[in-house]
Structure formats: structure tokens, C-alpha cells
Enzyme design. Structure first.
Site, short mmCIF file in Angstrom:
data_model
loop_
_atom_site.label_atom_id
_atom_site.label_comp_id
_atom_site.label_asym_id
_atom_site.label_seq_id
_atom_site.Cartn_x
_atom_site.Cartn_y
_atom_site.Cartn_z
CB SER A 1 -19.37 -52.07 43.42
OG SER A 1 -18.17 -52.78 43.45
CE1 TYR B 1 -17.98 -49.38 48.02
CE2 TYR B 1 -17.29 -51.22 46.64
CZ TYR B 1 -17.80 -49.95 46.77
OH TYR B 1 -18.15 -49.24 45.65
CE LYS C 1 -21.66 -48.58 46.43
NZ LYS C 1 -22.38 -47.35 46.11
#
Ligand code: UDP
Length: 338
Positions: A126, A150, A154
Site C-alpha cells: 500500500s 495498517y 504492510k
């Protein structure tokens, strides 16, 4: 004999569109999904579009017994790892869940791949891995400093993949950093089906347009951007799906690790998206300005040159097409897959 590809999270928004492209390109597809945020019915729609079925397994990646079974029953040419959880605000409240599903699950997958000698992997990452310190447009070598759980979940998975390739150069890995995927398949059969009130912009606009939500709150209109609202790099999910197939085909022959941004290479403000949607749908979107959302950056978009140089890929569908396809999906499926 067709080559067989494992798609984790193949029933999700990006996974399902990617399955359609893989089938259309001539691969056999095995989907492994725990259906925690997706519905098995998605895969029936994939079959309707592609004219061929995928093989499906309902299991969590962290369930080692089931993972072992999938790898014993098939000889995979490669793996597209799209499974994961992605709600930024939920991640702040529940980091354990995010590290389990985005990090621990990735580790379980590559462990199974190593044991079964499957060393070709495309990983869904991402643009949130860049964080505040990077300058726009983001280039792949920009420093990684994600400001959310988040983004860190990743980034941690990316770091493992780097270590893996350093330890064993026989791995072929592509890390794809997505910007803001929106839109839907032009058939209107598959699209984004968030549970509850959508936290992302495009599905929220769609639900206002169809009358399920009263209005859109625009989070901040005092950002240092041309119209004061946040700027992001939106790209059509079918472009993104095509990027996955190209990345997979590239790594078939190229060992090592390749990191690519997949974005349009330009930013659109929230108000520009609203206007484009109104134009595509032929109706007005009720909105009001609201406070900034915690953790949001003012503006970011991709430098998408490398994906074009290496894969010959670029996002071809414009904002009008993204809105038109998202709206078609919403109209044909007012309650998603239910
Ligand atoms: N946004 C908004 N209202 C919403 C959802 C999003 O104004 O209901 C804005 C958000 O502040 C950001 C942009 O739309 O500037 C894209 O947000 P989204 O959550 O879709 O993606 P993000 O870039 O945060 O991952």
C-alpha cells in the site's frame, strides 16, 4: 496444461477483479479466502464474467493445516497475495488483529511456499507505507515511515520479503504499492462491497447517490491543496488487476525483488471526485464539510513511471470511467452481494 495461480483474498475487491484478469489471460485460479470481509457469491460472479470457474478454499492463512492441504493438492506457478485487512481506523484500535492478518498470515504463506518450492510471489502492499516524510509524487525509493498501524503491518511484511530474497536469490517477488483503487468491473457484476458504513470515499459517495446514506462528510477543507480538500491518486480497479497479471508475468522470468507503485500518477481532490461522480451519475451528491480525519495526509500521489518502464503498465481508465463503473455496480447491486 494451464499454469495455476493461487490468489489469497481472491473474493475481495481487488482479488476478485484480479481473478477475472487471470482467467481471461488463460491461467487456472485457486482462491483461498476466509470470507471475513467478502462473500462466496463473489466467485459465482467471477465465473459469470470469465466463463470459467476458480477452485475455492475457505480457510484462514494462519490455519496451517488447511494451508498445507492447498499446497499439497496443487502445483502452483505463482501466488498473488491479496488477503488482508485494510480499515485504517480499525487498525489503530485493534493492532493485534492487523499484525495477525497482514503480517503473521503473510509469514505463514511464505513458509508454506518455501516448503513446497513455490518461489514466485506478488504481494499487495500500500502507498500508506510511505507516510508523512516522503515527498510527492512518491517514488519507490522514498523512505518508509508509515504513520498508521495498517501501514506498518504492510511495511513489516515487505521487510520480510526483502530478507527472504537476500537469504535466497531463487525467490522472484514483486511488491505492489497500491494508491486508491476505485471503480468496478464494467459488467457491473463485481465491485466494492464494504460492510457497514463505508469509510472510503467512493463507496460512500455511491451510497449517498443511491439514497442509503443522507450525505457525504468531506473530511477537511482547509488543507494546503488547490480547493482545500484532500488529494489522492485514484485508479481504476481493472487497471490495478491488469497490473497484477503483468507483474506476475514479469517475475516468472526475473528473480529478485521488484517494488512498484501502481497509481495513476496524478492526484484528484475530494471535490473533484464528487463533481466527476455527479457528472457520471447525472445527479447531485449531498455533502457537508466536516473536521479533518485523524491520520489523513493533505495530498499524495504516485510517481508511476517505474511500472510503465518495467512492465509497460499504466493506468488507462480516467476518473469519469471510475465513477461510471462504480455507479453501475452500485445501481445493479444496491445491497452489494446480498
Ligand atoms: N474522505 C472524505 N469523506 C469520506 C471518506 C473519505 O472526505 O467519507 C476523504 C479522505 O479524507 C481522503 C480521501 O477522501 O482525503 C480518500 O479517502 P479514502 O478513505 O477513500 O482513502 P485513503 O486515502 O484515506 O486511504
Amino acid at each position: 496444461m494451464r499454469q495455476k495461480i493461487l490468489v489469497t483474498g481472491g473474493a475481495g475487491f481487488i482479488g476478485s477483479h484480479t481473478c477475472v484478469e487471470l482467467l481471461a489471460t488463460g491461467y487456472d485460479v485457486v482462491v483461498l479466502d476466509n470470507f471475513s470481509n467478502s462473500k462466496p457469491a463473489v466467485l459465482d460472479r467471477v465465473r459469470q464474467i470469465a466463463g470459467r470457474d476458480v477452485i475455492r478454499y475457505e480457510a484462514d492463512l494462519r490455519d496451517r493445516g488447511n494451508l498445507e492441504r492447498v499446497f499439497s493438492e496443487h502445483a502452483f506457478s505463482g501466488v498473488l497475495h491479496c488477503a488482508g485487512v485494510k480499515a485504517i481506523d480499525e487498525a489503530q484500535r485493534n493492532p493485534i488483529k492487523y499484525y495477525q492478518h497482514n503480517f503473521e498470515a503473510s509469514l505463514a504463506l511464505i513458509d508454506a511456499m518455501a516448503r513446497h518450492n513455490v518461489r514466485r510471489l506478488v504481494f499487495s502492499s500500500s502507498a500508506t507505507v510511505y507516510g508523512e516524510s516522503a515527498r510527492v509524487p512518491y517514488r519507490e525509493e522514498a523512505p518508509l515511515a508509515p504513520n498508521t498501524v495498517y501501514g506498518r503491518s504492510k511495511m513489516m511484511a515487505e521487510e520480510v520479503l526483502h530478507d527472504l530474497v537476500s537469504s535466497d536469490p531463487s525467490w522472484h517477488i514483486a511488491i505492489l504499492r497500491y494508491f486508491n483503487p476505485v471503480g468496478a468491473h464494467p459488467s457491473g457484476l463485481i465491485g466494492e462491497d464494504p460492510s457497514g458504513v463505508p469509510s472510503n470515499l467512493m463507496p460512500h459517495i455511491c451510497q449517498v447517490a443511491i439514497g442509503k446514506l443522507p450525505e457525504l462528510g468531506i473530511f477537511g477543507h482547509d488543507y494546503p491543496t488547490p480547493d482545500g480538500t484532500g488529494v489522492r491518486d485514484y485508479l481504476h480497479v481493472v487497471d490495478l488487476a491488469e497490473g497484477h497479471v503483468k507483474a506476475l508475468q514479469y517475475i516468472f522470468n526475473e528473480p529478485g525483488l521488484l517494488t512498484l507503485n501502481l497509481g495513476n500518477g496524478r492526484g484528484y481532490s475530494v471535490l473533484e471526485v464528487v463533481r466527476a461522480f455527479e457528472h457520471a451519475a447525472g445527479s447531485r451528491i449531498n455533502y457537508k464539510f466536516a473536521a479533518r480525519r485523524a491520520g489523513d495526509l493533505a495530498s499524495y500521489y504516485a510517481d508511476a513511471a517505474r511500472a510503465n518502464e518495467v512492465l509497460g503498465w499504466r493506468a488507462r481508465r480516467d476518473l469519469t470511467e471510475m465513477c461510471r463503473d462504480a455507479w453501475r455496480w452500485q445501481q445493479q447491486n444496491p445491497n452489494g452481494y446480498e
